[in-house]
Design a protein around this motif. Structure first.
Motif, PDB file in Angstrom:
ATOM      1  N   LYS A  70      21.444  38.739  38.223  1.00 64.63           N
ATOM      2  CA  LYS A  70      21.070  37.376  37.863  1.00 64.63           C
ATOM      3  C   LYS A  70      21.954  36.359  38.573  1.00 64.63           C
ATOM      4  CE  LYS A  70      19.246  38.570  33.302  1.00 64.63           C
ATOM      5  NZ  LYS A  70      19.389  38.419  31.835  1.00 64.63           N
ATOM      6  N   ILE A  71      21.319  35.297  39.072  1.00 65.20           N
ATOM      7  CA  ILE A  71      22.023  34.155  39.639  1.00 65.20           C
ATOM      8  C   ILE A  71      21.788  32.974  38.701  1.00 65.20           C
ATOM      9  CG2 ILE A  71      22.239  32.575  41.581  1.00 65.20           C
ATOM     10  CD1 ILE A  71      20.993  34.733  43.331  1.00 65.20           C
ATOM     11  N   TYR A  72      22.866  32.448  38.150  1.00 66.74           N
ATOM     12  CA  TYR A  72      22.775  31.331  37.211  1.00 66.74           C
ATOM     13  C   TYR A  72      23.115  30.022  37.914  1.00 66.74           C
ATOM     14  CZ  TYR A  72      22.792  34.743  33.394  1.00 66.74           C
ATOM     15  OH  TYR A  72      22.482  35.772  32.553  1.00 66.74           O
ATOM     16  N   ALA A  73      22.347  28.989  37.621  1.00 68.54           N
ATOM     17  CA  ALA A  73      22.680  27.616  38.004  1.00 68.54           C
ATOM     18  C   ALA A  73      22.843  26.833  36.709  1.00 68.54           C
ATOM     19  CB  ALA A  73      21.581  27.007  38.866  1.00 68.54           C
ATOM     20  N   VAL A  74      24.067  26.371  36.450  1.00 67.28           N
ATOM     21  CA  VAL A  74      24.418  25.809  35.144  1.00 67.28           C
ATOM     22  C   VAL A  74      25.101  24.457  35.332  1.00 67.28           C
ATOM     23  CG1 VAL A  74      25.780  26.179  33.039  1.00 67.28           C
ATOM     24  CG2 VAL A  74      24.708  28.128  34.183  1.00 67.28           C
ATOM     25  N   PRO A  75      24.734  23.435  34.564  1.00 68.64           N
ATOM     26  CA  PRO A  75      25.422  22.144  34.662  1.00 68.64           C
ATOM     27  C   PRO A  75      26.905  22.286  34.320  1.00 68.64           C
ATOM     28  CG  PRO A  75      23.416  21.975  33.339  1.00 68.64           C
ATOM     29  CD  PRO A  75      23.662  23.428  33.544  1.00 68.64           C
ATOM     30  N   LYS A  76      27.750  21.647  35.086  1.00 69.47           N
ATOM     31  CA  LYS A  76      29.189  21.772  34.848  1.00 69.47           C
ATOM     32  C   LYS A  76      29.628  21.353  33.438  1.00 69.47           C
ATOM     33  CE  LYS A  76      30.941  21.473  39.572  1.00 69.47           C
ATOM     34  NZ  LYS A  76      31.835  20.721  40.485  1.00 69.47           N
ATOM     35  N   PRO A  77      29.025  20.317  32.835  1.00 76.16           N
ATOM     36  CA  PRO A  77      29.465  19.949  31.492  1.00 76.16           C
ATOM     37  C   PRO A  77      29.025  20.933  30.407  1.00 76.16           C
ATOM     38  CG  PRO A  77      28.390  18.099  32.618  1.00 76.16           C
ATOM     39  CD  PRO A  77      28.080  19.332  33.394  1.00 76.16           C
ATOM     40  N   LEU A  78      28.147  21.873  30.757  1.00 73.00           N
ATOM     41  CA  LEU A  78      27.672  22.860  29.780  1.00 73.00           C
ATOM     42  C   LEU A  78      28.652  24.024  29.776  1.00 73.00           C
ATOM     43  CD1 LEU A  78      25.252  23.512  27.877  1.00 73.00           C
ATOM     44  CD2 LEU A  78      24.283  24.819  29.783  1.00 73.00           C
ATOM     45  N   THR A  79      29.607  24.012  28.853  1.00 72.49           N
ATOM     46  CA  THR A  79      30.691  24.986  28.879  1.00 72.49           C
ATOM     47  C   THR A  79      30.872  25.699  27.544  1.00 72.49           C
ATOM     48  OG1 THR A  79      32.381  23.378  28.217  1.00 72.49           O
ATOM     49  CG2 THR A  79      31.944  23.618  30.590  1.00 72.49           C
ATOM     50  N   LYS A  80      31.298  26.930  27.641  1.00 68.69           N
ATOM     51  CA  LYS A  80      31.654  27.686  26.444  1.00 68.69           C
ATOM     52  C   LYS A  80      32.895  27.091  25.781  1.00 68.69           C
ATOM     53  CE  LYS A  80      29.788  32.097  28.129  1.00 68.69           C
ATOM     54  NZ  LYS A  80      30.074  33.500  28.467  1.00 68.69           N
ATOM     55  N   SER A  81      33.826  26.607  26.609  1.00 66.57           N
ATOM     56  CA  SER A  81      35.097  26.119  26.063  1.00 66.57           C
ATOM     57  C   SER A  81      34.911  24.949  25.112  1.00 66.57           C
ATOM     58  CB  SER A  81      36.048  25.730  27.197  1.00 66.57           C
ATOM     59  OG  SER A  81      35.492  24.714  28.005  1.00 66.57           O
ATOM     60  N   ALA A  82      33.997  24.035  25.442  1.00 65.47           N
ATOM     61  CA  ALA A  82      33.789  22.876  24.566  1.00 65.47           C
ATOM     62  C   ALA A  82      33.301  23.318  23.190  1.00 65.47           C
ATOM     63  CB  ALA A  82      32.796  21.917  25.195  1.00 65.47           C
ATOM     64  N   ALA A  83      32.386  24.282  23.167  1.00 68.74           N
ATOM     65  CA  ALA A  83      31.864  24.769  21.886  1.00 68.74           C
ATOM     66  C   ALA A  83      32.931  25.539  21.111  1.00 68.74           C
ATOM     67  CB  ALA A  83      30.630  25.638  22.120  1.00 68.74           C
ATOM     68  N   VAL A  84      33.760  26.311  21.815  1.00 71.03           N
ATOM     69  CA  VAL A  84      34.838  27.039  21.142  1.00 71.03           C
ATOM     70  C   VAL A  84      35.849  26.059  20.559  1.00 71.03           C
ATOM     71  CG1 VAL A  84      36.792  28.601  21.507  1.00 71.03           C
ATOM     72  CG2 VAL A  84      34.552  29.142  22.477  1.00 71.03           C
ATOM     73  N   ARG A  85      36.169  25.004  21.291  1.00 70.81           N
ATOM     74  CA  ARG A  85      37.074  23.979  20.752  1.00 70.81           C
ATOM     75  C   ARG A  85      36.509  23.369  19.470  1.00 70.81           C
ATOM     76  NH1 ARG A  85      37.806  22.452  26.470  1.00 70.81           N
ATOM     77  NH2 ARG A  85      39.960  22.912  27.074  1.00 70.81           N
TER      78      ARG A  85
END
Length: 285
Positions: free
Chosen positions: A198-213
């Motif tokens: 799989k090749i993912y194209a993901v917006p930079k502001p869409l992050t796991k870290s923000a949700a974990v915070r």
């Protein structure tokens, strides 16, 4: 962990008496497809496997039986938060051992599930940020449709109206095309990650870290541990107090490292087992 919420102007101090949050990627970190197991030992010494995902009546993902026992124990001692790029539908067909997670993060941070239900306020915050900070999904989809060769593309997919990915024939995939896509995406506020087929194209502001915070803020976490194998997990590993990456995947292949992050030698399903042992040791410490 600096418990900043997305768009926050300050930090939220962790509570000394709060829970330990364990935020872990799933695919190729804790759970593995048959192709990713990396069972290199003699057959007679291979670990017993536990199927944790069935799709269209066929077993799809596994962990070792020992990993299952370790994860069940971890769920009793810490707040385990599955943190995945999978859509909600893809996540919900996984059946992990241990208590049902109170929180789960899907779509690379686009959905924060609370008792299995997406938090609408979180999702609205994320989508508003994407609209203001990066090129629209439609533009990225159009580029993929125009430039990806049907010779090596099996499927074009959109996940939760948040990001796009391709399923490809990896052995036919031109390396130069991936590099060109990464440059094109970078200039539009997106990032590219190649994971297996799989090749993912993901917006930079869409992050796991923000949700974990956000989870850490809500529960007053005393400590946050994390693990992941791909480029999309780098921000997560940078945000936690202690992190681990397996000996396979994008991060290992690029020798990526950071303070507080340990690169493990184990590859495949045994890496998942080692990561769970490290989590339990971290919770005990």
């Amino acid at each position: 962990m600096p418990n900043e919420t997305s768009g926050s102007s300050g930090t939220v101090p962790a509570s000394a008496s709060g829970p330990v949050v364990v935020a872990s990627d799933l695919d190729r970190t804790l759970i593995y497809s048959a192709a990713a197991l990396a069972l290199t030992m003699p057959d007679a010494r291979a670990p017993r496997l536990l199927c944790v995902e069935v799709h269209e009546a066929k077993p799809l993902s596994y962990m070792t039986e020992t990993s299952g026992q370790l994860l069940a124990k971890l769920g009793d001692l810490a707040l385990f938060v599955p943190t995945t790029t999978r859509t909600r539908k893809q996540y919900q067909r996984i059946n992990l051992p241990g208590p049902a997670p109170k929180y789960a993060i899907c779509a690379n941070g686009g959905h924060l599930l609370v008792d299995g239900v997406s938090d609408p306020d979180w999702h609205a915050t994320v989508t508003a940020r994407l609209a203001s900070e990066c090129a629209p999904l439609a533009e990225v989809r159009a580029y993929l449709e125009e430039t990806a060769d049907p010779l090596w593309v099996r499927k074009h997919r959109v996940a939760e109206d948040l990001f796009a990915y391709l399923v490809v024939e990896r052995e036919l995939l031109p390396e130069e095309w991936v590099k060109e896509l990464a440059v094109w995406a970078e200039n539009r506020g997106w990032t590219v990650s190649l994971q297996g087929r799989k090749i993912y194209a993901v917006p930079k502001p869409l992050t796991k870290s923000a949700a974990v915070r956000e989870v850490a803020r809500r529960v007053g976490a005393a400590l946050v541990l994390g693990a992941g194998d791909s480029l999309l997990d780098a921000d997560l590993l940078l945000a936690v107090d202690r992190g681990w990456r397996p000996g396979h995947g994008e991060l290992a292949e690029s020798a990526w490292t950071a303070p507080g992050v340990v690169g493990l030698a184990e590859r495949g399903v045994l890496a998942g087992e080692r990561i769970l042992r490290e989590f339990l040791a971290g919770v005990g410490a």
